[in-house]
Write a protein that holds these residues in place. Structure first.
Motif, PDB file in Angstrom:
ATOM      1  N   UNK A  58     -20.170  12.101  -4.714  1.00  0.00           N
ATOM      2  CA  UNK A  58     -19.576  11.373  -3.593  1.00  0.00           C
ATOM      3  C   UNK A  58     -20.156   9.979  -3.485  1.00  0.00           C
ATOM      4  N   UNK A  59     -21.491   9.869  -3.656  1.00  0.00           N
ATOM      5  CA  UNK A  59     -22.154   8.569  -3.565  1.00  0.00           C
ATOM      6  C   UNK A  59     -21.686   7.651  -4.684  1.00  0.00           C
ATOM      7  N   UNK A  60     -21.547   8.214  -5.888  1.00  0.00           N
ATOM      8  CA  UNK A  60     -21.088   7.423  -7.028  1.00  0.00           C
ATOM      9  C   UNK A  60     -19.669   6.928  -6.800  1.00  0.00           C
ATOM     10  N   UNK A  61     -18.836   7.771  -6.184  1.00  0.00           N
ATOM     11  CA  UNK A  61     -17.473   7.348  -5.905  1.00  0.00           C
ATOM     12  C   UNK A  61     -17.450   6.188  -4.933  1.00  0.00           C
ATOM     13  N   UNK A  62     -18.326   6.235  -3.925  1.00  0.00           N
ATOM     14  CA  UNK A  62     -18.405   5.133  -2.962  1.00  0.00           C
ATOM     15  C   UNK A  62     -18.836   3.857  -3.653  1.00  0.00           C
ATOM     16  N   UNK A  63     -19.852   3.940  -4.529  1.00  0.00           N
ATOM     17  CA  UNK A  63     -20.350   2.766  -5.240  1.00  0.00           C
ATOM     18  C   UNK A  63     -19.265   2.192  -6.141  1.00  0.00           C
ATOM     19  N   UNK A  64     -18.596   3.062  -6.889  1.00  0.00           N
ATOM     20  CA  UNK A  64     -17.555   2.591  -7.798  1.00  0.00           C
ATOM     21  C   UNK A  64     -16.385   1.967  -7.050  1.00  0.00           C
ATOM     22  N   UNK A  65     -16.070   2.521  -5.886  1.00  0.00           N
ATOM     23  CA  UNK A  65     -14.959   1.977  -5.100  1.00  0.00           C
ATOM     24  C   UNK A  65     -15.281   0.608  -4.528  1.00  0.00           C
ATOM     25  N   UNK A  66     -16.563   0.241  -4.487  1.00  0.00           N
ATOM     26  CA  UNK A  66     -16.940  -1.065  -3.942  1.00  0.00           C
ATOM     27  C   UNK A  66     -16.271  -2.191  -4.718  1.00  0.00           C
ATOM     28  N   UNK A  67     -16.043  -2.005  -6.003  1.00  0.00           N
ATOM     29  CA  UNK A  67     -15.423  -3.050  -6.811  1.00  0.00           C
ATOM     30  C   UNK A  67     -13.943  -3.210  -6.474  1.00  0.00           C
ATOM     31  N   UNK A  68     -13.324  -2.144  -6.013  1.00  0.00           N
ATOM     32  CA  UNK A  68     -11.897  -2.227  -5.684  1.00  0.00           C
ATOM     33  C   UNK A  68     -11.641  -3.057  -4.437  1.00  0.00           C
ATOM     34  N   UNK A  69     -12.693  -3.325  -3.678  1.00  0.00           N
ATOM     35  CA  UNK A  69     -12.549  -4.149  -2.472  1.00  0.00           C
ATOM     36  C   UNK A  69     -12.701  -5.639  -2.767  1.00  0.00           C
ATOM     37  N   UNK A  70     -12.997  -5.971  -4.023  1.00  0.00           N
ATOM     38  CA  UNK A  70     -13.201  -7.365  -4.415  1.00  0.00           C
ATOM     39  C   UNK A  70     -11.893  -7.937  -4.971  1.00  0.00           C
ATOM     40  N   UNK A  71     -11.550  -9.121  -4.524  1.00  0.00           N
ATOM     41  CA  UNK A  71     -10.368  -9.783  -5.076  1.00  0.00           C
ATOM     42  C   UNK A  71     -10.613 -10.136  -6.541  1.00  0.00           C
TER      43      UNK A  71
END
Length: 331
Positions: A58-71
């Protein structure tokens, strides 16, 4: 102790002390309390392997999703000049290199060269399961971006630069992490840098030009791109340096081809020092003016440069089979 605690808790509900029907509910309730008392501590301190695995995923998914919030900014296609440098006339340079020593190496003893000279690159070790490398990444750096893996993580004092690609030899996406803000602040798609405008179709699978190294300075991003086969496979369009203005995302200049396919390059004063070489091709160090990309000097080396690292007033250069030490003279 746990068996004793269980027995002691359960003993409260002995059937002969309560009516049979009334005893059932308290027994179940107290048994549940006993179960929680016994097993709750191991679950959370330390975590039970099952729960730990779920938490990490779950933590890894949150970290990886952080890049999807970047333009993600798709950079325009750069110029692909075809003319190689050839023989370069020496021009004035504020930095000169004088040879101090030249000695052969064993080709595969890179780690010993770094250790013996107390050298390092400003990078984290990236995990690579194919080579059983665990890596040493901080928790906030994602190991993947969509279907791409983290290829390189470069550390500088205020920001970190993460390169992602389709495989560990690729490099298409760049993300910038601001250490002070503790967040990703920019993302760049270098997809238009991968292939030259024309090339032999038979070589198309081998000539993707990966983002290889990055040096930021004064809001300008200096980057190198290369593929790992013969220059003729891309009709000589390989091994470029590019300066990108981060205010506008426009290209300030792009070097001639075949000047930079080493693992890294460095900037000293206003001079970029990089290197290019390959089997049956000329092998050189290049001194390039960082203001316009013009070649200032060309230094012949025996084989292709791999690493270029300054330390004190010396420049350590490792090529395929030879180690060089140069004295750095600044004017």
């Amino acid at each position: 102790m746990r068996k004793y605690l269980t027995a002691k808790l359960l003993k409260v509900t002995e059937p002969n002390l309560l009516p049979k029907k009334a005893a059932i509910a308290p027994r179940l309730f107290i048994s549940l309390i006993a179960f929680i008392a016994i097993y709750s501590a191991p679950i959370f301190n330390p975590p039970h392997p099952l729960f730990r695995s779920l938490f990490l995923k779950d933590n890894l998914a949150v970290v990886n999703n952080a890049l999807n919030n970047v333009e993600l900014i798709k950079l325009p296609t750069p110029p692909f000049e075809r003319d190689s440098p050839g023989e370069v006339n020496v021009r004035y340079s504020p930095v000169n290199l004088n040879v101090v020593s030249v000695e052969g190496n064993n080709i595969t003893d890179d780690l010993a060269w770094f250790a013996n000279n107390n050298l390092s690159l400003p990078t984290y070790q990236v995990p690579n399961p194919n080579r059983n490398i665990a890596g040493n990444l901080p928790d906030y750096i994602p190991q993947t971006f969509n279907d791409n893996v983290l290829v390189k993580a470069i550390r500088y004092p205020t920001k970190e630069y993460l390169i992602y690609g389709n495989n560990y030899g690729d490099g298409k996406y760049l993300f910038i992490y601001d250490l002070k803000k503790r967040q990703f602040t920019a993302g760049y798609d270098f997809g238009n840098y991968l292939l030259p405008p024309d090339y032999p179709v038979s070589d198309g699978d081998f000539i993707d030009q990966s983002l290889t190294w990055i040096v930021p300075e004064d809001n300008i991003l200096y980057v190198s791109h290369r593929h790992r086969t013969y220059a003729e496979s891309s009709q000589g369009m390989n091994g470029y340096l590019t300066a990108i203005d981060l205010n506008t995302n426009n290209i300030l200049w792009r070097s001639k081809p075949l000047v930079c396919n080493a693992e890294n390059f460095v900037i000293i004063d206003r001079v970029i020092i990089c290197g290019y070489g390959f089997t049956a091709e000329p092998d050189y160090l290049y001194l390039i003016d960082k203001q316009n990309g013009e070649i200032l000097q060309q230094i012949n080396v025996k084989t292709a440069p791999d690493y270029i690292i300054p330390k004190d007033n010396k420049l350590f250069v490792r090529t395929y089979d030879t180690n060089y030490v140069f004295e750095i003279q600044q004017k």
